[in-house]
Design an enzyme around this catalytic site. Structure first.
Site, PDB file in Angstrom:
ATOM      1  N   LYS A   1      72.692  73.033  25.009  1.00 17.67           N
ATOM      2  CA  LYS A   1      71.267  72.769  25.211  1.00 17.67           C
ATOM      3  C   LYS A   1      70.500  73.534  24.138  1.00 17.67           C
ATOM      4  CE  LYS A   1      68.736  70.543  28.307  1.00 17.67           C
ATOM      5  NZ  LYS A   1      69.141  69.358  29.081  1.00 17.67           N
TER       6      LYS A   1
HETATM    7  P1  NAD Z   1      59.332  64.751  29.851  1.00 22.29           P
HETATM    8  O1  NAD Z   1      58.757  65.842  29.051  1.00 22.29           O
HETATM    9  O2  NAD Z   1      59.355  63.369  29.274  1.00 22.29           O
HETATM   10  O3  NAD Z   1      58.591  64.657  31.262  1.00 22.29           O
HETATM   11  C1  NAD Z   1      58.434  65.747  32.118  1.00 22.29           C
HETATM   12  C2  NAD Z   1      57.351  65.378  33.119  1.00 22.29           C
HETATM   13  O4  NAD Z   1      57.242  66.403  34.086  1.00 22.29           O
HETATM   14  C3  NAD Z   1      55.980  65.219  32.483  1.00 22.29           C
HETATM   15  O5  NAD Z   1      55.326  64.100  33.062  1.00 22.29           O
HETATM   16  C4  NAD Z   1      55.274  66.516  32.907  1.00 22.29           C
HETATM   17  O6  NAD Z   1      53.861  66.399  32.958  1.00 22.29           O
HETATM   18  C5  NAD Z   1      55.875  66.686  34.280  1.00 22.29           C
HETATM   19  N1  NAD Z   1      55.684  68.031  34.841  1.00 22.29           N
HETATM   20  C6  NAD Z   1      55.817  69.224  34.236  1.00 22.29           C
HETATM   21  N2  NAD Z   1      55.508  70.222  35.097  1.00 22.29           N
HETATM   22  C7  NAD Z   1      55.186  69.621  36.272  1.00 22.29           C
HETATM   23  C8  NAD Z   1      54.774  70.085  37.533  1.00 22.29           C
HETATM   24  N3  NAD Z   1      54.645  71.388  37.778  1.00 22.29           N
HETATM   25  N4  NAD Z   1      54.509  69.180  38.515  1.00 22.29           N
HETATM   26  C9  NAD Z   1      54.642  67.858  38.293  1.00 22.29           C
HETATM   27  N5  NAD Z   1      55.027  67.358  37.115  1.00 22.29           N
HETATM   28  C10 NAD Z   1      55.296  68.228  36.119  1.00 22.29           C
HETATM   29  O7  NAD Z   1      60.814  65.214  30.277  1.00 22.29           O
HETATM   30  P2  NAD Z   1      62.032  64.298  30.728  1.00 22.29           P
HETATM   31  O8  NAD Z   1      62.851  64.001  29.517  1.00 22.29           O
HETATM   32  O9  NAD Z   1      61.534  63.192  31.585  1.00 22.29           O
HETATM   33  O10 NAD Z   1      62.883  65.340  31.591  1.00 22.29           O
HETATM   34  C11 NAD Z   1      62.585  65.593  32.966  1.00 22.29           C
HETATM   35  C12 NAD Z   1      63.781  66.239  33.638  1.00 22.29           C
HETATM   36  O11 NAD Z   1      64.913  65.372  33.542  1.00 22.29           O
HETATM   37  C13 NAD Z   1      64.247  67.570  33.019  1.00 22.29           C
HETATM   38  O12 NAD Z   1      64.781  68.382  34.033  1.00 22.29           O
HETATM   39  C14 NAD Z   1      65.356  67.148  32.079  1.00 22.29           C
HETATM   40  O13 NAD Z   1      66.241  68.211  31.791  1.00 22.29           O
HETATM   41  C15 NAD Z   1      65.999  66.064  32.914  1.00 22.29           C
HETATM   42  N6  NAD Z   1      66.778  65.095  32.160  1.00 22.29           N
HETATM   43  C16 NAD Z   1      66.274  64.451  31.080  1.00 22.29           C
HETATM   44  C17 NAD Z   1      67.047  63.502  30.405  1.00 22.29           C
HETATM   45  C18 NAD Z   1      66.515  62.726  29.233  1.00 22.29           C
HETATM   46  O14 NAD Z   1      67.268  61.902  28.704  1.00 22.29           O
HETATM   47  N7  NAD Z   1      65.300  62.892  28.792  1.00 22.29           N
HETATM   48  C19 NAD Z   1      68.336  63.225  30.854  1.00 22.29           C
HETATM   49  C20 NAD Z   1      68.829  63.882  31.988  1.00 22.29           C
HETATM   50  C21 NAD Z   1      68.028  64.805  32.638  1.00 22.29           C
END
Ligand code: NAD
Length: 406
Positions: free
Chosen positions: A97
């Site tokens: 990561k």
């Molecule tokens: P992103 O940055 O696209 O979206 C994150 C979202 O969470 C945003 O809408 C943000 O405003 C919101 N957020 C942040 N703090 C918040 C809070 N306190 N309350 C409510 N909403 C809040 O990120 P992402 O890529 O969608 O990743 C989200 C999660 O999924 C993370 O844990 C990441 O590790 C996991 N993940 C992502 C992927 C990927 O391919 N992008 C794959 C597997 C897992």
């Protein structure tokens, strides 16, 4: 939190002492200072990290997070979880990561490009298509992966698409990757709902976080009613179901959900405690805690985010026995599975259709779900412990089989 989970799982499978610490601790990490030229001519230096948890089962792989609260410990924990996830779904990778302590919304497009390219420049000697392959995570996206791929390719003197996954399709991205995490999670939710005999037409869904994963999770749940969504600016509820195309259009133009007028505003705390069939945390870690675990009113808790539930909350949920928890290492594995497909396509220069990608994705998720369910029944473990023990055991076996270089 990740270490305590590991200790519990290692105890549960009586992992021998000789292999425990080798399996537990990250293999190596790199911390860098990244000077970024601002549009006004000034220079800001931000801190960045890369942690490679395991290089024994294949190249390491993991996302890059741009967020103001990133810490080295958080990146280490996320790298560790990636190791168990790959191993659980049978991908030949080790966990990794990366992260940068920055709020990307405060950077202009040019500044963001400078930062992304500089991060990759600093990583050039640490990663590689057969050493470590980054991908997007919170605060990063396809465009950033494109800049990073271009930077690495310029450095090595030839196009090297396999250096990152999650790229735009025009430069070697895979069909189906954008929606893979959300679609994979939704696919598993449907399977668990079918096990519980709950029809999709009677299913309501609340989603915390409306970014890459949250958006696609909402879209993939067509057939169920999405009654609440949120981002860091607020949460919104509509008992009749939120008009998704309206919400997506809103965030495309406004960037955030603040003042969204398609639903009633509620607090982020209220969203997590809403009565719904499926609660999907899709934002950051540690939002389901010992403060709210007893108040959850969902039937299924689908962990699209990594590490959304604390260990204390886990205990409460286990004791309640009325919530089906789909643990993160299984629930959001769709993203890494299609990332793996992207890497394979890049290495072979042979590209697959969206249907091929999604069919193969769902096949792997079926196998992983069956393996977790079998482990759960065999040892009377919680579903999280079942998933973690499978992942950890496979990494430990690979290390033991390779032996220890003196
Ligand atoms: P992103 O940055 O696209 O979206 C994150 C979202 O969470 C945003 O809408 C943000 O405003 C919101 N957020 C942040 N703090 C918040 C809070 N306190 N309350 C409510 N909403 C809040 O990120 P992402 O890529 O969608 O990743 C989200 C999660 O999924 C993370 O844990 C990441 O590790 C996991 N993940 C992502 C992927 C990927 O391919 N992008 C794959 C597997 C897992």
């Amino acid at each position: 939190m990740a270490c305590r989970q590991f200790d519990k799982a290692a105890d549960a499978i009586s992992l021998p002492e000789a292999i425990r610490d080798r399996t537990k601790y990250p293999r190596r990490c790199l911390a860098v200072s990244l000077p970024v030229k601002r549009d006004d001519g000034s220079v800001t230096v931000v801190e960045g990290y890369r942690v490679q948890h395991n290089l024994s089962t294949g190249p390491a792989k993991g996302g890059i997070r741009f967020h103001e609260h990133v810490t080295l410990g958080e990146i280490g924990a996320l790298a560790m979880w990636m190791s168990w996830k790959y191993s659980l779904v049978g991908l030949p990778y080790g966990g990794a990561k990366g992260g940068v302590i920055v709020d990307p919304s405060k950077l202009s497009e040019t500044e963001l490009e400078h930062l992304s390219r500089r991060y990759m420049q600093e990583m050039v000697n640490f990663i590689g298509p057969h050493t470590e392959v980054p991908a997007p995570d919170v605060g990063t996206n396809e465009k950033i992966m494109g800049w990073m791929m271009d930077t690495y390719s310029n450095h090595v003197g030839h196009i090297s698409p396999a250096i990152v996954t999650g790229k735009p399709i025009a430069i070697g991205g895979s069909q189906g990757l954008r929606e893979a995490t959300g679609a994979g999670g939704a696919y598993l939710v449907k399977k668990y709902l079918a096990d519980l005999k709950i029809p999709l037409s009677k299913t309501t869904v609340a989603i915390e976080g409306f970014g890459n994963v949250g958006n696609e999770t909402a879209l993939a749940h067509y057939g169920a009613k999405i009654i609440a969504i949120s981002d860091y600016t607020g949460a919104f509820y509509n008992a009749e179901g939120i008009d998704l195309s309206r919400a997506l259009k809103y965030v495309r133009y406004q960037k955030v959900l603040r003042d969204f007028d398609g639903a009633e505003p509620i607090t982020n705390k209220q969203l997590l405690e809403l009565k719904c069939t499926v609660l999907v945390p899709a934002a950051l870690e540690r939002v389901i805690t010992d403060k709210n675990a007893a108040k959850l009113k969902c039937r299924v808790l689908a962990e699209a985010a990594n590490g959304p539930t604390t260990n204390a909350a886990d205990k409460i949920i286990d004791a309640r026995g009325n919530i089906e928890l789909i643990p993160d290492v299984l629930c959001n594995a769709g993203g890494v599975i299609v990332s793996y497909f992207e890497w394979l396509q890049n290495l072979s220069n042979f590209y697959w259709s969206r249907d091929e990608v999604l069919t193969k994705l769902f096949g792997i998720l079926d196998q992983a779900k069956d393996a977790v369910d079998t482990q759960q029944k065999k040892f009377q473990f919680s579903r999280r412990l079942a998933a973690l023990t499978l992942g950890i055991q496979r990494v430990a076996d690979a290390k033991a089989t390779r032996g220890l270089f003196p």
